[in-house]
Design an enzyme around this catalytic site. Sequence first.
Site, PDB file in Angstrom:
ATOM      1  N   ASP A 370       0.851  -1.184   0.000  1.00  0.00           N
ATOM      2  CA  ASP A 370       0.000   0.000   0.000  1.00  0.00           C
ATOM      3  C   ASP A 370       0.892   1.241   0.000  1.00  0.00           C
ATOM      4  OD1 ASP A 370      -2.406   1.617   0.436  1.00  0.00           O
ATOM      5  OD2 ASP A 370      -1.588   1.903   2.441  1.00  0.00           O
ATOM      6  N   ASP A 572      -1.430  -0.631   6.212  1.00  0.00           N
ATOM      7  CA  ASP A 572      -1.548  -0.085   7.570  1.00  0.00           C
ATOM      8  C   ASP A 572      -2.962   0.300   7.958  1.00  0.00           C
ATOM      9  OD1 ASP A 572      -1.723   2.266   5.924  1.00  0.00           O
ATOM     10  OD2 ASP A 572      -1.332   3.431   7.740  1.00  0.00           O
ATOM     11  N   ASP A 576      -6.980  -1.727   4.156  1.00  0.00           N
ATOM     12  CA  ASP A 576      -6.048  -2.790   3.765  1.00  0.00           C
ATOM     13  C   ASP A 576      -6.384  -4.128   4.417  1.00  0.00           C
ATOM     14  OD1 ASP A 576      -4.425  -1.021   2.244  1.00  0.00           O
ATOM     15  OD2 ASP A 576      -3.475  -0.324   4.087  1.00  0.00           O
TER      16      ASP A 576
END
Length: 676
Positions: A370, A572, A576
Amino acid sequence: MRAPTASSLSSPVSVGEETFPTRVIAVSDSRTHGDRRRVADPQRMGSRGDGEVERESTAPARASLRGRRDVAVGIVAVAGLLAGVVLKVAGNDTAADISWTVQIGITLVPLGYDVGRTLLRRDLGVDLIALVAMAAALALGELLAGAVVSVMLAGGNALEAYAAGRARRELRLLIERMPRVALLHRGESVVSVPVDDVVVGDVVLVRSGEVIPVDGAVRGSDAVVDEAALTGESLPATIRRGETVRSGTVNAGSPFDVQAARRAAESAYAHMVRMVREAERQKAPFLRLADRYAGVFLPVTLALAGIAWAASGDAVRALAVLVVATPCPLILAAPVALVAGVSRAAHRGVVVKGAGVIERLGSARTVLVDKTGTLTLGSPALEQVVSFGDREPDDLLRLAATVEQVSTHVIGGAIVRSACERGLALDFPRETRETPGEGIRGQANGSVVHVGGPRWLAREGIAGLERSRSLLTAETDGHAVGLVAVDGRVEGALVLADRVRDDAKEMVAALRRAGVVNVVMATGDRAAVADEVARRLGIDRVYAGQSPEDKVSLVRALQANPETTPVIMVGDGINDAPALAIADVGIAMGAAGATVASETADAVVLVDRVDRVADAIGYGRRSLHIARQSVLAGMGLSMVAMVCAAFGLIAPVQGALLQEGIDVAVILNALRALRG
């Protein structure tokens, strides 16, 4: 400034999980046992039902009891062997045989029990070979060989306990360091209470050298904190007044107060302890495959022993084959090496939920990362001050930062922080008025200053907006632009962007050195933003505009391709969590404490450094390589020795001693995973 033109700062990076009524917690390994989840109230995070508490308390007790049993059996085995040797040397053969017979019989009882339980589970463990060898030694009167095998078995179990205990040392220390009591300020006094009685808002005194019992903000003086147990950082960190400290770290300076931000059961340290306990209960898929090797190895051993007996007419040759094929601690090399990887990762600030995760880390081909909050810091920073007229950029920044001092918006904080970093003196603003999400106005240094987006400035009657259109139109590389107006006219713009982590580029390079084939970025941001970050870091492919559902689909597509699976997902945020759960290994950036992402992930990075992801993969690679090396080397040496025994080149006693040497060698080799 509340209306940035680019979307890179439009999505919140950090969301307070306390506002969500439920939280998803992974309770099993979805890659090996199916994807089972339970939904839990976040207010009850860390509290366990009676059944779970009983399992956590009885499992170590059973392990301890078995360990004491193995030690006792080992003492008896060694004593019986030595007593028999002494009696044999003294010429009392009958007494020596009795000593060895009793020794073998005592060893056979727990061994038979363990093998019986294994067979009831329809598994064939390698201990079955030891059972057959010892029984055959009794039947054929080769009592010394049987006695040596029994000592080898007991010694292997003792070595297993030592190796596994040493490998899990860092994880056990995390649990043992968990605070039990806290010192609370109550009126004019300080009282000691159970740490579970601390509630949000309580002020806790932390004395020098004590473990901080709760997450919270430092009150009073600044704090000097040793975070080595959680992050692996050797140097103490200075935590300023008002900043957050995490439970489990140690006060390395003078006493200070902490105002609790959450209950102890919901703290970062309690969350980590739960992960450690889960990690210790896991068993790697590689180990199950290694156990199944007995299903092939046992028939091969029996067949070779039968052929040797039939060809030579000597049953002792068959016994020699069985003795040499007794790799009691051989398969233990795999768990020792993989659990050592868990230990090494924990020492570097990465809690891995089980040896199975270490195995999958070691075989990963793709890392999907990410962007916001993972490769970037997830907070805006001022990149440029653009003046449209005669005003100096520092003067524009000083005026904007002056009025932004009273704003709680994240972008306002970034502007003030940048001004302070440049050493600009800021007066306190007067007559401020903020329109949430759009802009702020106030008086600074005798001027009326507006900071915000063009639509809000237009409603405020600001002139000269057309001067900014070319800049706003050209700004397509992911930067956010806010305008600064002084005394009713636009004078300049502040250009902000999310900051790339300093260690992100090194992380990508380290992944390639570790053998990761594909480094991919998935983000909800625009393509221009993502492409710019990927170009700077050297990432292979970029998937922009990804929703949580899109990230899950991307993970599944990568898993379906033999060239890109297994897949590691690193993230995080809440968005996600689904992808972290479905990936072969989900790694959460959890420096801020317990989140939905870290509860769902297979591993959590406790220090705010993304390069630790590459460290964890490196430990996985090394541990898996050493585990395979140890098992294959041990099996190969055993096969060679079995053939030699079948041809009569190795006697049963010699074979038992040889196998003992092989087993010790491969386990010592597995312990290398604890280093480097």
